[in-house]
Write an enzyme that holds these catalytic residues in place. Structure first.
Site, short mmCIF file in Angstrom:
data_model
loop_
_atom_site.label_atom_id
_atom_site.label_comp_id
_atom_site.label_asym_id
_atom_site.label_seq_id
_atom_site.Cartn_x
_atom_site.Cartn_y
_atom_site.Cartn_z
N GLU A 46 0.54 -1.01 -0.25
CA GLU A 46 0.36 0.52 0.05
C GLU A 46 0.97 1.37 -0.35
OE1 GLU A 46 -3.23 -1.84 0.31
OE2 GLU A 46 -1.14 -2.58 1.92
N THR A 47 0.10 2.54 -1.04
CA THR A 47 0.78 3.42 -0.66
C THR A 47 -0.15 4.32 -0.09
OG1 THR A 47 2.26 2.77 -2.10
CG2 THR A 47 1.75 5.53 -2.12
#
Length: 265
Positions: A46-47
């Site tokens: 995830e970003t």
């Protein structure tokens, strides 16, 4: 346009453990397609993008992207975002409130841990599982199948969770993200999380899964305070509490690096 990116290991007590997340602080939202491309470029599970709020109802808005899709809730990248806010953005309040697609998420720093207040998503028994689920999990024996947002598959014991050899192609074909879980030897429960449908074969430590695992095991073990361990190669410990329709997930973060990237205006 130059932006700053932080790389943080969440649910970790030492570097190169837990779940790595990228955190990008913003003062105004980037184009959604650009954020998705940045998440693909980062190639982490995830970003998180956090944008300063212009009202008094919450401090930041937060969005999460896997390399392939935007998701509606993410624990470890929220923990990493709070770590960045508390330590690098000159934030002086004792509590952060993030506005997200899953509502307001409140995060505090207590007793050396970062504590997140998340929705409690108790899974129900599920009687219509994919026909190839057992094969997708390497032929392992299944004790029970439950569902909330994801499939939660209960196995016999910690060794069964640790030794599971999933077939990610078959899992992808089921269309589900899958949690496998069992009672732990030295903790209350253990788990692993598979999400090839979102571009992440196995997530190292998954806060979102614990929004489902905490109410599940709290009821089974008749306990409100639990300690959980995610048995990925990197591993991670989550300190858990069931509080009505909310759960508390707490852990540590370790700073890895800070960098800059440039994109066209």
């Amino acid at each position: 346009m130059t932006k700053t990116l932080y790389h943080v290991d969440a649910f970790a007590n030492k570097l190169f453990s837990g779940n790595p997340a990228a955190v990008v602080p913003l003062t105004a939202w980037l184009n959604e397609a650009v954020m998705q491309k940045l998440a693909f470029e980062n190639n982490l599970s995830e970003t998180a993008f956090i944008c300063e709020a212009n009202n008094k109802e919450y401090d930041f808005e937060i969005r999460w992207f896997t390399p392939q899709v935007e998701i509606n809730l993410c624990g470890h990248a929220t923990l990493a975002s709070a770590f960045v806010v508390f330590n690098y953005l000159h934030f002086d309040k004792p509590e952060i409130s993030f506005n997200s697609q899953s509502g307001i998420l409140k995060v505090t720093k207590e007793d050396g841990l970062i504590k997140m207040n998340f929705p409690s998503w108790e899974p129900d028994e599920f009687n219509d599982p994919p026909v190839n689920l057992k094969d997708a999990l390497g032929g392992i024996d299944i004790k029970g199948i439950y569902k909330n947002r994801d499939l939660l598959v209960q196995l016999a014991d910690e060794d069964a969770v640790q030794n599971c050899v999933p077939d990610f192609s078959l899992i992808r074909n089921t269309g589900y993200k899958i949690i496998i879980t069992a009672p732990g030897k030295s903790v209350d429960f253990v788990s692993r999380f598979f999400a090839p449908t979102a571009g992440v074969d196995e997530d190292p430590v998954t806060g979102l899964a614990h929004s489902q695992l905490i109410p599940f095991w709290s009821k089974k073990l008749d306990k409100t305070n639990l300690i959980a361990l995610q048995l990925s190669k990197r591993g991670g410990t989550i300190y858990c509490e069931q509080k009505g329709d909310r759960v508390i997930m707490a852990g540590n973060c370790v700073f890895y690096m800070k960098g800059e990237f440039e994109i066209e205006d």
